[in-house]
Design a protein around this motif. Structure first.
Motif, PDB file in Angstrom:
ATOM      1  N   PHE A 100     -17.799  -2.920 -18.787  1.00 31.27           N
ATOM      2  CA  PHE A 100     -16.876  -4.021 -18.508  1.00 31.27           C
ATOM      3  C   PHE A 100     -17.015  -5.129 -19.547  1.00 31.27           C
ATOM      4  O   PHE A 100     -16.040  -5.510 -20.197  1.00 31.27           O
ATOM      5  CB  PHE A 100     -17.130  -4.590 -17.100  1.00 31.27           C
ATOM      6  N   TRP A 101     -18.237  -5.654 -19.708  1.00 32.65           N
ATOM      7  CA  TRP A 101     -18.410  -6.823 -20.575  1.00 32.65           C
ATOM      8  C   TRP A 101     -18.222  -6.494 -22.052  1.00 32.65           C
ATOM      9  O   TRP A 101     -17.808  -7.353 -22.834  1.00 32.65           O
ATOM     10  CB  TRP A 101     -19.774  -7.471 -20.348  1.00 32.65           C
ATOM     11  N   LEU A 116      -9.418  -4.334 -15.827  1.00 28.06           N
ATOM     12  CA  LEU A 116      -9.709  -4.519 -17.252  1.00 28.06           C
ATOM     13  C   LEU A 116      -8.950  -3.484 -18.081  1.00 28.06           C
ATOM     14  O   LEU A 116      -8.324  -3.814 -19.097  1.00 28.06           O
ATOM     15  CB  LEU A 116     -11.213  -4.392 -17.487  1.00 28.06           C
ATOM     16  N   ALA A 117      -9.012  -2.218 -17.646  1.00 28.05           N
ATOM     17  CA  ALA A 117      -8.289  -1.151 -18.344  1.00 28.05           C
ATOM     18  C   ALA A 117      -6.788  -1.421 -18.336  1.00 28.05           C
ATOM     19  O   ALA A 117      -6.097  -1.215 -19.339  1.00 28.05           O
ATOM     20  CB  ALA A 117      -8.590   0.194 -17.683  1.00 28.05           C
ATOM     21  N   ALA A 134      -4.832 -12.589 -18.105  1.00 29.15           N
ATOM     22  CA  ALA A 134      -4.665 -12.765 -16.658  1.00 29.15           C
ATOM     23  C   ALA A 134      -5.251 -11.570 -15.908  1.00 29.15           C
ATOM     24  O   ALA A 134      -5.980 -11.733 -14.914  1.00 29.15           O
ATOM     25  CB  ALA A 134      -3.186 -12.945 -16.317  1.00 29.15           C
ATOM     26  N   LEU A 135      -4.956 -10.357 -16.375  1.00 23.57           N
ATOM     27  CA  LEU A 135      -5.492  -9.152 -15.729  1.00 23.57           C
ATOM     28  C   LEU A 135      -7.007  -9.071 -15.892  1.00 23.57           C
ATOM     29  O   LEU A 135      -7.727  -8.683 -14.963  1.00 23.57           O
ATOM     30  CB  LEU A 135      -4.818  -7.909 -16.319  1.00 23.57           C
ATOM     31  N   HIS A 136      -7.501  -9.437 -17.060  1.00 20.18           N
ATOM     32  CA  HIS A 136      -8.951  -9.413 -17.291  1.00 20.18           C
ATOM     33  C   HIS A 136      -9.680 -10.393 -16.384  1.00 20.18           C
ATOM     34  O   HIS A 136     -10.781 -10.106 -15.887  1.00 20.18           O
ATOM     35  CB  HIS A 136      -9.255  -9.735 -18.756  1.00 20.18           C
ATOM     36  N   THR A 137      -9.072 -11.559 -16.145  1.00 18.17           N
ATOM     37  CA  THR A 137      -9.705 -12.542 -15.267  1.00 18.17           C
ATOM     38  C   THR A 137      -9.760 -12.020 -13.836  1.00 18.17           C
ATOM     39  O   THR A 137     -10.768 -12.206 -13.139  1.00 18.17           O
ATOM     40  CB  THR A 137      -8.941 -13.876 -15.316  1.00 18.17           C
ATOM     41  N   ILE A 196     -12.225   5.419 -17.472  1.00 19.87           N
ATOM     42  CA  ILE A 196     -13.143   6.485 -17.061  1.00 19.87           C
ATOM     43  C   ILE A 196     -14.307   5.903 -16.264  1.00 19.87           C
ATOM     44  O   ILE A 196     -14.704   6.445 -15.215  1.00 19.87           O
ATOM     45  CB  ILE A 196     -13.654   7.260 -18.293  1.00 19.87           C
ATOM     46  N   ALA A 197     -14.852   4.771 -16.727  1.00 16.94           N
ATOM     47  CA  ALA A 197     -15.949   4.126 -16.000  1.00 16.94           C
ATOM     48  C   ALA A 197     -15.504   3.726 -14.596  1.00 16.94           C
ATOM     49  O   ALA A 197     -16.251   3.883 -13.614  1.00 16.94           O
ATOM     50  CB  ALA A 197     -16.430   2.896 -16.765  1.00 16.94           C
ATOM     51  N   SER A 198     -14.275   3.224 -14.483  1.00 20.29           N
ATOM     52  CA  SER A 198     -13.728   2.834 -13.183  1.00 20.29           C
ATOM     53  C   SER A 198     -13.606   4.036 -12.250  1.00 20.29           C
ATOM     54  O   SER A 198     -14.018   3.973 -11.080  1.00 20.29           O
ATOM     55  CB  SER A 198     -12.357   2.180 -13.374  1.00 20.29           C
TER      56      SER A 198
END
Length: 544
Positions: free
Chosen positions: A300-301, A373-374, A403-406, A522-524
């Motif tokens: 994520f980060w 995030l994706a 906005a989506l990342h937040t 993929i991580a999600s």
């Protein structure tokens, strides 16, 4: 039933002292971070790949030093001395960078030395400041006081007010089109940090007090006198700063050791914890959950922190920033995250309460954070799809992505911190919080590595054209450059081929952004798939 003394609807004045101190510090940090890679590439003339790796090393070390600063505060100095010391060191670092930005034309070698020195002081100072001011917030209230949750919300707003103002002010002061003006951004950061220190010095003793009226953050009882000797402190700070400068320089220019150090640190902590025979089966399972979610946090980060690296390049070169008579500085987009946090945080807090029994489990929320995030990167990837490197796109693509990342951050960051606090056995609370910090440090270092894959674009094509070279066909391999052209490109530090990752070549911004879509997506999906297993390992029924 034990009553809670002096509990009222209002908050102690000490909270607003800490709010102001933290606000100015975040102004300093995020303001400087917003223009850092631009200063490196436009003033110091570092290539983007090197600047990206420097950014990763700097932000990675920023997350490592609080482990040392927190230990020294707990054992020897107390919170107050550590906060003031750390603040002064960061202010000094900014003023060193001011001189660096004043001398790069006339004395490049001295300017480079001052650059690494200034960032080294910032890293060292952050180590003393960051872990200590947050811990004081909770100490303002009696145990069990319901106001403490609201206090951290107010304090968090201070972080984001500073995070929003810093890039705006530093952007307008430093990013004027004249590279000599970057120094004013560093100067503004230094002044902001001094204001934060001044607030703490003036009001700490009177207002930052425990419920019984005693001053908080004082030197711990039993501290050896030698630890408080000014000469010892001065020598220790000089040695620590020198160590940070050296580590930063070595990782950036000699050998990239930070990744190995972080992995070794996590393995060492895991060995210490899991070899403890006093832990029972349930405690070990909960600790495994912490290690697992910390691993996913890295993905994520490392994508989120592109805000200070590749996304700044994109804002500067590929985003249409003209608003009539005003050109928006590229660095100002770094303030969007903080602005959106202030706007969206109350909505998410309301949503979790509204869902009640249907509220998702913590690992599910974190998987949702990765998905958002994706989705943010998918949004901006479509914004640049089939767009030539010479075309600038609407700023709505960056704004929508942030906005989506937040939203993703609000699903993951506070949830993850809370999860560590809930699951960690008391005797290993600090060590497991260190694992969380180490995951953030690794993510920031990885962010720099990924940013270095940013494909050459408008700036490089123009720079090559000014040198009489048509770069685009060389990049697309339709033209083979002559030996003379290659030598000139290398001399000017202009990349002449696209980078690859895991065998895939990043040929365009669309492919660059899709890399993060695939990684976070993929991580999600994996985290969603194992969330029920993690819930069982958490033994939530016992926690409740």
């Amino acid at each position: 039933m034990t009553s809670i003394p002096n509990q009222s609807k209002g908050h102690p004045k000490g909270l607003y002292v800490l709010f102001a101190t933290e606000m100015w510090e975040r102004f300093n940090y995020y303001g400087m971070r917003a223009i850092l890679v631009l200063f490196m590439t436009k003033a110091l003339l570092f290539d983007k790949a090197f600047a990206s790796n420097l950014y990763g090393s700097y932000t990675g070390l920023v997350y490592l030093t609080p482990l040392i600063g927190g230990y020294i505060a707990d054992r020897y100095w107390g919170n107050k001395k550590s906060i003031i010391t750390g603040g002064l060191m960061m202010a000094l670092g900014e003023f060193i960078l001011f001189f660096c930005a004043s001398l790069f034309h006339s004395n490049p070698s001295l300017s480079t030395f001052l650059f690494f020195t200034g960032l080294g002081f910032m890293i060292a100072g952050n180590g003393f400041f960051k872990p200590n001011i947050s811990s004081l917030v909770g100490q303002l209230y009696p145990k069990g006081d319901k106001r403490s949750d609201a206090a951290y919300t107010i304090f968090y707003m201070g972080i984001n007010v500073g995070g929003a103002l810093g890039p705006i002010v530093c952007g307008f002061l430093g990013e004027t089109g004249n590279v000599m003006d970057y120094k004013w951004a560093f100067f503004a950061g230094g002044v902001a940090m001094l204001l934060g220190v001044l607030v703490q010095i003036l009001f700490q003793k009177k207002y930052v007090v425990a419920p019984d009226g005693k001053e908080l953050g004082v030197v711990p009882a039993g501290t050896p006198k030698a630890a408080l000797n000014p000469l010892v402190i001065g020598f220790g700070l000089a040695a620590f700063s020198a160590l940070m400068i050296g580590l930063f320089y070595i990782d950036a220019k000699v050998f990239s050791f930070l990744t190995y150090l972080l992995v070794a640190s996590v393995l060492f902590i895991a060995f210490i914890i899991f070899s403890d025979k006093s832990l029972n089966k349930i405690e070990k399972q909960r600790i495994r959950v912490i290690f697992i979610v910390a691993f996913f946090v890295i993905f994520f980060w490392s994508a989120f922190e592109q805000a200070g690296a590749s996304l700044t390049f994109f804002a500067a070169e590929q985003t249409q920033r003209d608003l009539g008579f005003l050109t928006v500085p590229a660095s100002i987009f770094a303030s969007l995250n903080s602005i959106f946090v202030v706007a969206f945080a109350p909505i998410f807090a309301w949503l979790w309460i509204k869902l009640g029994k249907n509220e998702p489990a913590s690992p599910t929320k974190m998987a949702l954070g990765l998905f958002l995030l994706a989705l943010g990167y998918l949004w901006i990837a479509f914004g640049v799809k089939d767009v030539s490197s010479s075309t600038k796109v609407s700023m709505m693509w960056l704004i929508g992505m942030y906005a989506l990342h937040t939203c993703g951050e609000l699903c993951l960051s506070p949830i993850g911190l809370s999860l560590v606090n809930k699951l960690a056995p008391l005797k290993f609370g600090s060590l497991l919080m260190a694992v969380w910090f180490l995951a953030n440090a690794a993510a920031n270092k990885f962010a720099g590595i990924l940013s270095s894959l940013y494909p050459p674009g408008t700036a490089e094509i123009k720079q090559a054209a000014d040198a009489g070279i048509n770069l685009q066909p060389i990049l697309s391999k339709t033209v083979v450059p002559s030996a003379q052209e290659l030598a000139k490109l290398k001399d000017l530090k202009i990349p002449f081929e696209y980078q690859s990752i895991l065998g895939f070549q990043i040929n365009s911004l669309y492919e660059f952004f899709m890399m993060f879509v695939v990684m976070a997506g993929i991580a999600s999906l994996i985290l969603f798939a194992i969330t029920k297993k993690l819930q069982k390992m958490m033994h939530q029924d016992i926690l409740d």
